[in-house]
Design a protein around this motif. Structure first.
Motif, PDB file in Angstrom:
ATOM      1  N   ALA A  22      41.027  49.627  68.749  1.00 55.50           N
ATOM      2  CA  ALA A  22      42.121  48.545  67.885  1.00 55.50           C
ATOM      3  C   ALA A  22      41.882  49.083  66.945  1.00 55.50           C
ATOM      4  CB  ALA A  22      41.716  46.971  68.409  1.00 55.50           C
ATOM      5  N   ALA A  23      40.824  48.872  66.322  1.00 53.22           N
ATOM      6  CA  ALA A  23      40.650  49.199  65.029  1.00 53.22           C
ATOM      7  C   ALA A  23      40.841  50.997  64.622  1.00 53.22           C
ATOM      8  CB  ALA A  23      39.202  49.037  64.495  1.00 53.22           C
ATOM      9  N   ALA A  24      40.982  51.818  65.145  1.00 49.67           N
ATOM     10  CA  ALA A  24      41.272  52.348  65.927  1.00 49.67           C
ATOM     11  C   ALA A  24      42.546  53.091  65.399  1.00 49.67           C
ATOM     12  CB  ALA A  24      40.173  53.990  66.353  1.00 49.67           C
ATOM     13  N   LEU A  25      43.397  52.388  65.546  1.00 47.31           N
ATOM     14  CA  LEU A  25      44.751  52.498  66.021  1.00 47.31           C
ATOM     15  C   LEU A  25      45.361  51.769  64.400  1.00 47.31           C
ATOM     16  CD1 LEU A  25      45.698  50.955  69.513  1.00 47.31           C
ATOM     17  CD2 LEU A  25      46.103  52.913  68.764  1.00 47.31           C
ATOM     18  N   ALA A  26      44.671  50.808  64.069  1.00 41.75           N
ATOM     19  CA  ALA A  26      45.080  50.438  63.085  1.00 41.75           C
ATOM     20  C   ALA A  26      45.078  51.810  62.095  1.00 41.75           C
ATOM     21  CB  ALA A  26      44.610  49.025  62.550  1.00 41.75           C
ATOM     22  N   ILE A  27      43.702  52.275  61.819  1.00 44.45           N
ATOM     23  CA  ILE A  27      43.547  52.943  60.757  1.00 44.45           C
ATOM     24  C   ILE A  27      44.512  53.928  60.805  1.00 44.45           C
ATOM     25  CG2 ILE A  27      41.973  54.150  60.178  1.00 44.45           C
ATOM     26  CD1 ILE A  27      39.629  52.274  60.839  1.00 44.45           C
ATOM     27  N   VAL A  28      44.598  54.996  61.859  1.00 45.87           N
ATOM     28  CA  VAL A  28      45.586  55.610  61.419  1.00 45.87           C
ATOM     29  C   VAL A  28      46.510  55.624  61.794  1.00 45.87           C
ATOM     30  CG1 VAL A  28      45.698  57.807  63.142  1.00 45.87           C
ATOM     31  CG2 VAL A  28      43.149  56.769  63.334  1.00 45.87           C
ATOM     32  N   VAL A  29      47.229  54.840  62.134  1.00 41.94           N
ATOM     33  CA  VAL A  29      48.602  54.577  62.021  1.00 41.94           C
ATOM     34  C   VAL A  29      49.145  54.076  60.590  1.00 41.94           C
ATOM     35  CG1 VAL A  29      50.524  53.307  62.774  1.00 41.94           C
ATOM     36  CG2 VAL A  29      49.164  53.931  64.777  1.00 41.94           C
ATOM     37  N   THR A  30      47.614  53.226  60.094  1.00 38.03           N
ATOM     38  CA  THR A  30      48.253  52.551  58.734  1.00 38.03           C
ATOM     39  C   THR A  30      48.564  53.925  57.818  1.00 38.03           C
ATOM     40  OG1 THR A  30      47.306  50.644  59.488  1.00 38.03           O
ATOM     41  CG2 THR A  30      47.344  51.249  56.538  1.00 38.03           C
ATOM     42  N   ALA A  31      47.277  54.863  58.478  1.00 46.42           N
ATOM     43  CA  ALA A  31      47.099  56.368  57.279  1.00 46.42           C
ATOM     44  C   ALA A  31      48.805  57.395  57.513  1.00 46.42           C
ATOM     45  CB  ALA A  31      46.207  56.875  57.783  1.00 46.42           C
ATOM     46  N   GLN A  32      49.393  57.248  58.590  1.00 46.53           N
ATOM     47  CA  GLN A  32      50.439  57.587  58.760  1.00 46.53           C
ATOM     48  C   GLN A  32      51.531  57.962  57.821  1.00 46.53           C
ATOM     49  OE1 GLN A  32      50.796  58.673  63.628  1.00 46.53           O
ATOM     50  NE2 GLN A  32      48.983  59.493  63.354  1.00 46.53           N
ATOM     51  N   VAL A  33      51.197  56.088  58.599  1.00 46.58           N
ATOM     52  CA  VAL A  33      52.669  55.244  57.864  1.00 46.58           C
ATOM     53  C   VAL A  33      52.485  54.778  55.858  1.00 46.58           C
ATOM     54  CG1 VAL A  33      53.461  52.952  57.535  1.00 46.58           C
ATOM     55  CG2 VAL A  33      52.783  54.218  60.052  1.00 46.58           C
ATOM     56  N   GLY A  34      52.130  55.220  55.414  1.00 44.26           N
ATOM     57  CA  GLY A  34      51.584  55.340  53.907  1.00 44.26           C
ATOM     58  C   GLY A  34      51.447  56.780  53.824  1.00 44.26           C
ATOM     59  N   ALA A  35      50.861  57.923  54.908  1.00 43.84           N
ATOM     60  CA  ALA A  35      51.606  58.971  53.728  1.00 43.84           C
ATOM     61  C   ALA A  35      52.790  59.453  54.162  1.00 43.84           C
ATOM     62  CB  ALA A  35      50.478  59.595  54.874  1.00 43.84           C
ATOM     63  N   LEU A  36      53.300  58.888  54.802  1.00 45.53           N
ATOM     64  CA  LEU A  36      55.182  59.415  55.058  1.00 45.53           C
ATOM     65  C   LEU A  36      55.822  58.603  54.090  1.00 45.53           C
ATOM     66  CD1 LEU A  36      55.558  58.748  59.067  1.00 45.53           C
ATOM     67  CD2 LEU A  36      55.424  61.211  57.689  1.00 45.53           C
ATOM     68  N   SER A  37      55.062  57.075  54.378  1.00 41.33           N
ATOM     69  CA  SER A  37      56.141  56.918  53.030  1.00 41.33           C
ATOM     70  C   SER A  37      55.437  57.029  51.315  1.00 41.33           C
ATOM     71  CB  SER A  37      55.685  54.968  52.287  1.00 41.33           C
ATOM     72  OG  SER A  37      54.636  54.905  51.899  1.00 41.33           O
ATOM     73  N   ALA A  38      55.151  58.113  51.143  1.00 40.16           N
ATOM     74  CA  ALA A  38      54.945  58.948  50.178  1.00 40.16           C
ATOM     75  C   ALA A  38      56.024  60.217  50.379  1.00 40.16           C
ATOM     76  CB  ALA A  38      54.271  59.519  49.634  1.00 40.16           C
ATOM     77  N   LEU A  39      55.601  60.115  51.322  1.00 33.07           N
ATOM     78  CA  LEU A  39      56.860  61.795  51.077  1.00 33.07           C
ATOM     79  C   LEU A  39      57.724  61.650  51.840  1.00 33.07           C
ATOM     80  CD1 LEU A  39      54.927  63.730  54.214  1.00 33.07           C
ATOM     81  CD2 LEU A  39      55.528  64.634  51.871  1.00 33.07           C
ATOM     82  N   VAL A  40      59.036  61.128  52.294  1.00 30.39           N
ATOM     83  CA  VAL A  40      59.991  60.057  51.842  1.00 30.39           C
ATOM     84  C   VAL A  40      60.602  60.550  50.503  1.00 30.39           C
ATOM     85  CG1 VAL A  40      61.555  58.098  51.853  1.00 30.39           C
ATOM     86  CG2 VAL A  40      59.846  58.169  53.663  1.00 30.39           C
ATOM     87  N   THR A  41      60.303  59.942  49.884  1.00 31.06           N
ATOM     88  CA  THR A  41      60.996  60.032  48.022  1.00 31.06           C
ATOM     89  C   THR A  41      61.015  61.164  47.553  1.00 31.06           C
ATOM     90  OG1 THR A  41      58.518  59.684  47.219  1.00 31.06           O
ATOM     91  CG2 THR A  41      60.145  58.146  47.915  1.00 31.06           C
ATOM     92  N   ALA A  42      60.039  62.385  48.295  1.00 26.54           N
ATOM     93  CA  ALA A  42      60.121  63.875  48.599  1.00 26.54           C
ATOM     94  C   ALA A  42      61.025  64.561  48.300  1.00 26.54           C
ATOM     95  CB  ALA A  42      58.853  64.628  48.680  1.00 26.54           C
ATOM     96  N   SER A  43      61.171  65.525  47.761  1.00 26.65           N
ATOM     97  CA  SER A  43      62.849  66.341  48.163  1.00 26.65           C
ATOM     98  C   SER A  43      62.792  66.974  49.227  1.00 26.65           C
ATOM     99  CB  SER A  43      63.728  67.031  47.246  1.00 26.65           C
ATOM    100  OG  SER A  43      62.572  68.103  47.009  1.00 26.65           O
ATOM    101  N   TRP A  44      61.727  67.250  49.402  1.00 26.95           N
ATOM    102  CA  TRP A  44      61.251  68.531  50.214  1.00 26.95           C
ATOM    103  C   TRP A  44      60.801  68.293  52.064  1.00 26.95           C
ATOM    104  CZ3 TRP A  44      55.738  67.627  50.419  1.00 26.95           C
ATOM    105  CH2 TRP A  44      55.229  67.993  49.538  1.00 26.95           C
ATOM    106  N   GLY A  45      60.068  66.048  51.606  1.00 25.23           N
ATOM    107  CA  GLY A  45      59.107  65.232  51.991  1.00 25.23           C
ATOM    108  C   GLY A  45      59.649  65.075  53.356  1.00 25.23           C
TER     109      GLY A  45
END
Length: 253
Positions: free
Chosen positions: A115-138
């Motif tokens: 459960a911890a692994a899922l939470a950490i990895v999925v949170t990292a993916q979501v956080g990184a994608l949220s940063a890429l959303v704002t980039a033109s090439w994201g």
């Protein structure tokens, strides 16, 4: 026809897209299917890129858009790799011998480590994608990295990386990839990422850094699995896919 059979096997293994299974699965066919994995998941990569692009154009909250993209990617692969991540984490953190640790992996019940692994990895993916959303090439970068993350499977399926047991899905693919093929695939990926960063006006060496970070993490996971389980299993392949995707996306930010 053998390439077509391998393509269907790859699509059926790495996505939820319904395909007709090949008439027979041989080690050669399995190896080709694994090598084709980055291309087989292109529909899922396009889906992720489209969600990020649409969310940005509609002015939606980046973190919510990123969460939807990660959820859609999970549905597009039947949450197959996330299940592998959870099971692998539980098995690696158990205090049993190799045989009993493999039984923990096979149970499929998410324990505290899973459960911890899922939470950490999925949170990292979501956080990184949220940063890429704002980039033109994201959105484009996110789609490309979804494909790249599936290339991690070739490393776990190389000859010399032994399987831990004689049953399960992993047996179909274990030791079906020649090391030279795996190296060639990742050299092409590294060159492609370097070219991509250069085309965006970013330092070309970021492609090497991104590739290197992913390879280091994958190598550690495989080494730990071999040490703990006596070899790799199908769940370990799923774990490498999800963790490498998180590392790749984070590197892109």
């Amino acid at each position: 026809m053998s390439v077509l059979h391998a393509w269907r096997l790859s699509v059926g293994t790495f996505t939820a897209i319904p395909v007709t299974p090949p008439p027979a699965v041989t080690p050669h066919l399995s190896g080709v299917a694994i090598a084709l994995a980055p291309l087989a998941v292109m529909p899922l990569a396009v889906m992720v890129a489209a969600i990020l692009w649409a969310g940005r154009e509609l002015g939606l909250a980046p973190i919510a858009v990123a969460a939807v993209a990660v959820g859609a990617l999970a549905l597009g692969s039947r949450a197959f790799h996330l299940d592998g991540l959870s099971d692998t984490a539980d098995g690696l953190t158990s205090s049993y011998d190799a045989t009993r640790a493999l039984e923990v992996v096979k149970l499929g019940n998410a324990g505290p480590a899973g459960a911890a692994a899922l939470a950490i990895v999925v949170t990292a993916q979501v956080g990184a994608l949220s940063a890429l959303v704002t980039a033109s090439w994201g959105p484009l970068a996110a789609g490309v990295l979804v494909c790249v993350s599936r290339a991690t499977a070739v490393l776990g399926c190389m000859r010399g990386v032994r399987g831990a047991r004689k049953d399960g899905l992993g047996v179909t693919y274990t030791e079906t990839i020649a090391p030279a093929v795996a190296i060639a695939i990742w050299v092409v990926i590294a060159l492609g990422l370097c070219a991509g960063y250069a085309a965006l006006g970013e330092p070309w060496w970021r492609g090497l850094a991104t590739t290197g970070a992913a390879l280091l993490v994958i190598a550690w996971i495989l080494r730990r699995a071999i040490s703990r389980f006596g070899g790799v299993v199908g769940d370990v392949f799923g774990a490498t896919v999800e963790i490498s995707l998180a590392v790749l996306l984070l590197s892109a930010t």
